[in-house]
Motif scaffolding. Structure first.
Motif, PDB file in Angstrom:
ATOM      1  N   SER A  59       6.104   5.603 -16.743  1.00 32.51           N
ATOM      2  CA  SER A  59       6.861   4.472 -16.800  1.00 32.51           C
ATOM      3  C   SER A  59       8.363   4.499 -17.532  1.00 32.51           C
ATOM      4  O   SER A  59       9.082   3.569 -17.717  1.00 32.51           O
ATOM      5  CB  SER A  59       5.838   3.272 -17.618  1.00 32.51           C
ATOM      6  OG  SER A  59       5.847   3.746 -18.818  1.00 32.51           O
ATOM      7  N   LEU A  60       8.252   5.674 -18.535  1.00 31.75           N
ATOM      8  CA  LEU A  60       9.277   5.992 -19.272  1.00 31.75           C
ATOM      9  C   LEU A  60      10.279   7.234 -18.714  1.00 31.75           C
ATOM     10  O   LEU A  60      11.298   7.598 -19.351  1.00 31.75           O
ATOM     11  CB  LEU A  60       9.062   6.480 -20.515  1.00 31.75           C
ATOM     12  CG  LEU A  60       8.093   5.356 -21.488  1.00 31.75           C
ATOM     13  CD1 LEU A  60       7.438   6.101 -22.755  1.00 31.75           C
ATOM     14  CD2 LEU A  60       8.984   4.200 -21.972  1.00 31.75           C
ATOM     15  N   THR A  72       6.323  15.133 -18.359  1.00 29.72           N
ATOM     16  CA  THR A  72       6.778  14.165 -19.511  1.00 29.72           C
ATOM     17  C   THR A  72       8.158  13.972 -19.149  1.00 29.72           C
ATOM     18  O   THR A  72       8.640  14.772 -18.319  1.00 29.72           O
ATOM     19  CB  THR A  72       6.641  15.008 -20.989  1.00 29.72           C
ATOM     20  OG1 THR A  72       7.340  16.405 -20.654  1.00 29.72           O
ATOM     21  CG2 THR A  72       5.400  15.252 -21.123  1.00 29.72           C
ATOM     22  N   PRO A  73       8.732  12.971 -19.558  1.00 30.02           N
ATOM     23  CA  PRO A  73      10.170  12.565 -19.241  1.00 30.02           C
ATOM     24  C   PRO A  73      10.866  13.587 -19.984  1.00 30.02           C
ATOM     25  O   PRO A  73      10.894  13.904 -20.902  1.00 30.02           O
ATOM     26  CB  PRO A  73      10.287  11.277 -19.986  1.00 30.02           C
ATOM     27  CG  PRO A  73       8.837  10.710 -20.134  1.00 30.02           C
ATOM     28  CD  PRO A  73       8.090  12.020 -20.341  1.00 30.02           C
ATOM     29  N   ASN A  74      12.206  14.085 -18.905  1.00 29.66           N
ATOM     30  CA  ASN A  74      13.204  14.550 -19.538  1.00 29.66           C
ATOM     31  C   ASN A  74      14.152  13.914 -20.264  1.00 29.66           C
ATOM     32  O   ASN A  74      14.532  14.237 -21.347  1.00 29.66           O
ATOM     33  CB  ASN A  74      14.046  15.305 -18.355  1.00 29.66           C
ATOM     34  CG  ASN A  74      13.176  16.083 -17.438  1.00 29.66           C
ATOM     35  OD1 ASN A  74      12.239  16.913 -18.024  1.00 29.66           O
ATOM     36  ND2 ASN A  74      13.445  16.184 -16.080  1.00 29.66           N
ATOM     37  N   THR A  75      14.331  12.662 -19.945  1.00 31.49           N
ATOM     38  CA  THR A  75      15.107  11.609 -20.561  1.00 31.49           C
ATOM     39  C   THR A  75      14.043  10.512 -20.766  1.00 31.49           C
ATOM     40  O   THR A  75      13.678  10.105 -19.775  1.00 31.49           O
ATOM     41  CB  THR A  75      16.512  11.228 -20.219  1.00 31.49           C
ATOM     42  OG1 THR A  75      16.369  11.030 -18.896  1.00 31.49           O
ATOM     43  CG2 THR A  75      17.182  12.657 -20.178  1.00 31.49           C
ATOM     44  N   PRO A  78      13.149   3.511 -22.023  1.00 32.40           N
ATOM     45  CA  PRO A  78      12.268   2.249 -22.412  1.00 32.40           C
ATOM     46  C   PRO A  78      12.935   1.102 -21.906  1.00 32.40           C
ATOM     47  O   PRO A  78      12.435  -0.020 -21.668  1.00 32.40           O
ATOM     48  CB  PRO A  78      12.500   2.414 -23.911  1.00 32.40           C
ATOM     49  CG  PRO A  78      13.635   3.223 -24.262  1.00 32.40           C
ATOM     50  CD  PRO A  78      13.646   4.180 -23.146  1.00 32.40           C
ATOM     51  N   GLU A  79      14.221   1.249 -21.372  1.00 30.46           N
ATOM     52  CA  GLU A  79      14.684   0.093 -20.844  1.00 30.46           C
ATOM     53  C   GLU A  79      14.192  -0.307 -19.531  1.00 30.46           C
ATOM     54  O   GLU A  79      14.408  -1.466 -18.902  1.00 30.46           O
ATOM     55  CB  GLU A  79      16.277   0.393 -20.320  1.00 30.46           C
ATOM     56  CG  GLU A  79      16.803   1.600 -19.312  1.00 30.46           C
ATOM     57  CD  GLU A  79      16.797   2.609 -19.893  1.00 30.46           C
ATOM     58  OE1 GLU A  79      16.867   3.811 -19.380  1.00 30.46           O
ATOM     59  OE2 GLU A  79      16.401   2.767 -21.034  1.00 30.46           O
ATOM     60  N   MET A 269       5.143   1.562 -12.505  1.00 29.10           N
ATOM     61  CA  MET A 269       4.288   1.709 -13.784  1.00 29.10           C
ATOM     62  C   MET A 269       4.669   1.246 -14.780  1.00 29.10           C
ATOM     63  O   MET A 269       3.661   0.970 -15.468  1.00 29.10           O
ATOM     64  CB  MET A 269       4.511   3.313 -13.783  1.00 29.10           C
ATOM     65  CG  MET A 269       3.877   4.406 -12.756  1.00 29.10           C
ATOM     66  SD  MET A 269       2.223   4.153 -12.324  1.00 29.10           S
ATOM     67  CE  MET A 269       2.177   5.245 -10.924  1.00 29.10           C
ATOM     68  N   ALA A 270       5.732   0.458 -15.013  1.00 29.78           N
ATOM     69  CA  ALA A 270       5.895   0.045 -16.372  1.00 29.78           C
ATOM     70  C   ALA A 270       5.525  -1.524 -16.109  1.00 29.78           C
ATOM     71  O   ALA A 270       4.831  -2.010 -17.121  1.00 29.78           O
ATOM     72  CB  ALA A 270       7.715  -0.097 -16.536  1.00 29.78           C
TER      73      ALA A 270
END
Length: 301
Positions: A59-60, A72-75, A78-79, A269-270
């Motif tokens: 979701s991130l 894991t997110p590269n960047t 949260p928006e 997912m968010a």
């Protein structure tokens, strides 16, 4: 003291002979048992936690990175949660879910406690038959009564497109809640109730002043079960509220959200995290009362 006696003692201070060996073996077995039990507990915890971690991390992520080999997110984005809340209708679904779960839980608890109290502490003709009927209704599949109930609420009462066909029946009790509360109330000694009656308390006052404070764990367990059921209910809103988007709940609206963003897995997912978050928070803060209520239920038959 003889020289032979001193030489026979073990230099490290531990018991010598078979007794010392048995003690070391027992300690070794206890250590291995502790490691095995805690390893299984950690493995089980990871089994349940890792899917939620996967959903949270996805979701991130950005839309391009979601569902790739990256774990894991590269960047971090949260928006994505802001975009979910900006989706037309999402706040309405959230409000409807809170109304459905909160009001439904309140109605079930208020209506089920007096019935469970009567079945647990009153002695009257037909008490066991009444309990048998309550248990029998738990075995009745909802699909059996779906068509007549829909015809009644939609055609006779004209309440289709709303959540009232789901909320109104909860004001008349729930079989599972009544049975669970009745089993818990059986663990409360009758001496407390008899003492209250001798002091001049009526049945209602005895229930409110004596029984309810002692039954808080059982009531908390029933309330959590009902809240989880209402919050996650997909079947009921689909039957009665599907024709009116303003009456959708999160569980049903999430399906529509996924259809509109079927390629935006990070947003899907968010939205899933936002649907799960209230249930997780409620259980986190009420888990002690919930576990105690479930554990003490069923001690007496």
């Amino acid at each position: 003291m003889s020289t032979s006696t001193v030489l026979d003692r073990p230099r490290d201070g531990r018991a010598a002979g078979p007794a010392g060996s048995a003690a070391r073996t027992a300690r070794r077995k206890a250590l291995l048992h502790w490691i095995a039990v805690h390893s299984l507990a950690v493995a089980a915890a990871l089994f349940f936690v890792l899917p939620f971690v996967f959903v949270l991390l996805t979701s991130l992520m950005s839309d391009a990175q979601a569902l790739t080999r990256d774990l894991t997110p590269n960047t971090w984005h949260p928006e994505n949660y802001v975009k979910v809340f900006e989706t037309p209708g999402f706040l309405t679904w959230w409000r409807n879910s809170l109304l459905y779960a909160g009001l439904g839980t309140l109605l079930v608890v208020v209506s089920s406690v007096p019935v469970a109290y009567a079945l647990a502490k009153f002695r009257f003709r037909g008490r066991h038959l009444s309990l048998l009927l309550v248990v029998a209704t738990m075995m009745l599949p909802p699909q059996v009564v779906l068509i007549p109930m829909y015809l009644f609420w939609a055609k006779q009462m004209d309440l289709s497109g709303t959540l009232w066909p789901l909320l109104i029946p909860m004001a008349f009790g729930d079989a599972f809640a009544i049975f669970l509360l009745r089993q818990f109330l059986l663990t409360i000694p009758d001496e407390y109730i008899e003492a209250a009656r001798i002091d001049g308390c009526g049945e209602l006052r005895t229930l409110l002043r004596i029984v309810l404070p002692m039954a808080k764990p059982g009531i908390a367990a029933v309330a959590l079960f009902q809240f989880f059921y209402c919050w996650n209910d997909y079947f009921g809103p689909q039957i009665y509220a599907s024709e009116n988007p303003a009456a959708w709940t999160l569980s049903y609206g999430l399906e529509s959200f996924k259809g509109a963003h079927h390629t935006d897995w990070n947003l899907t997912m968010a939205a899933t995290v936002l649907v799960m978050a209230p249930v997780i928070l409620v259980f986190f803060f009420a888990q002690k009362a919930f576990v105690e209520g479930v554990t003490l239920t069923g001690v007496k038959g």
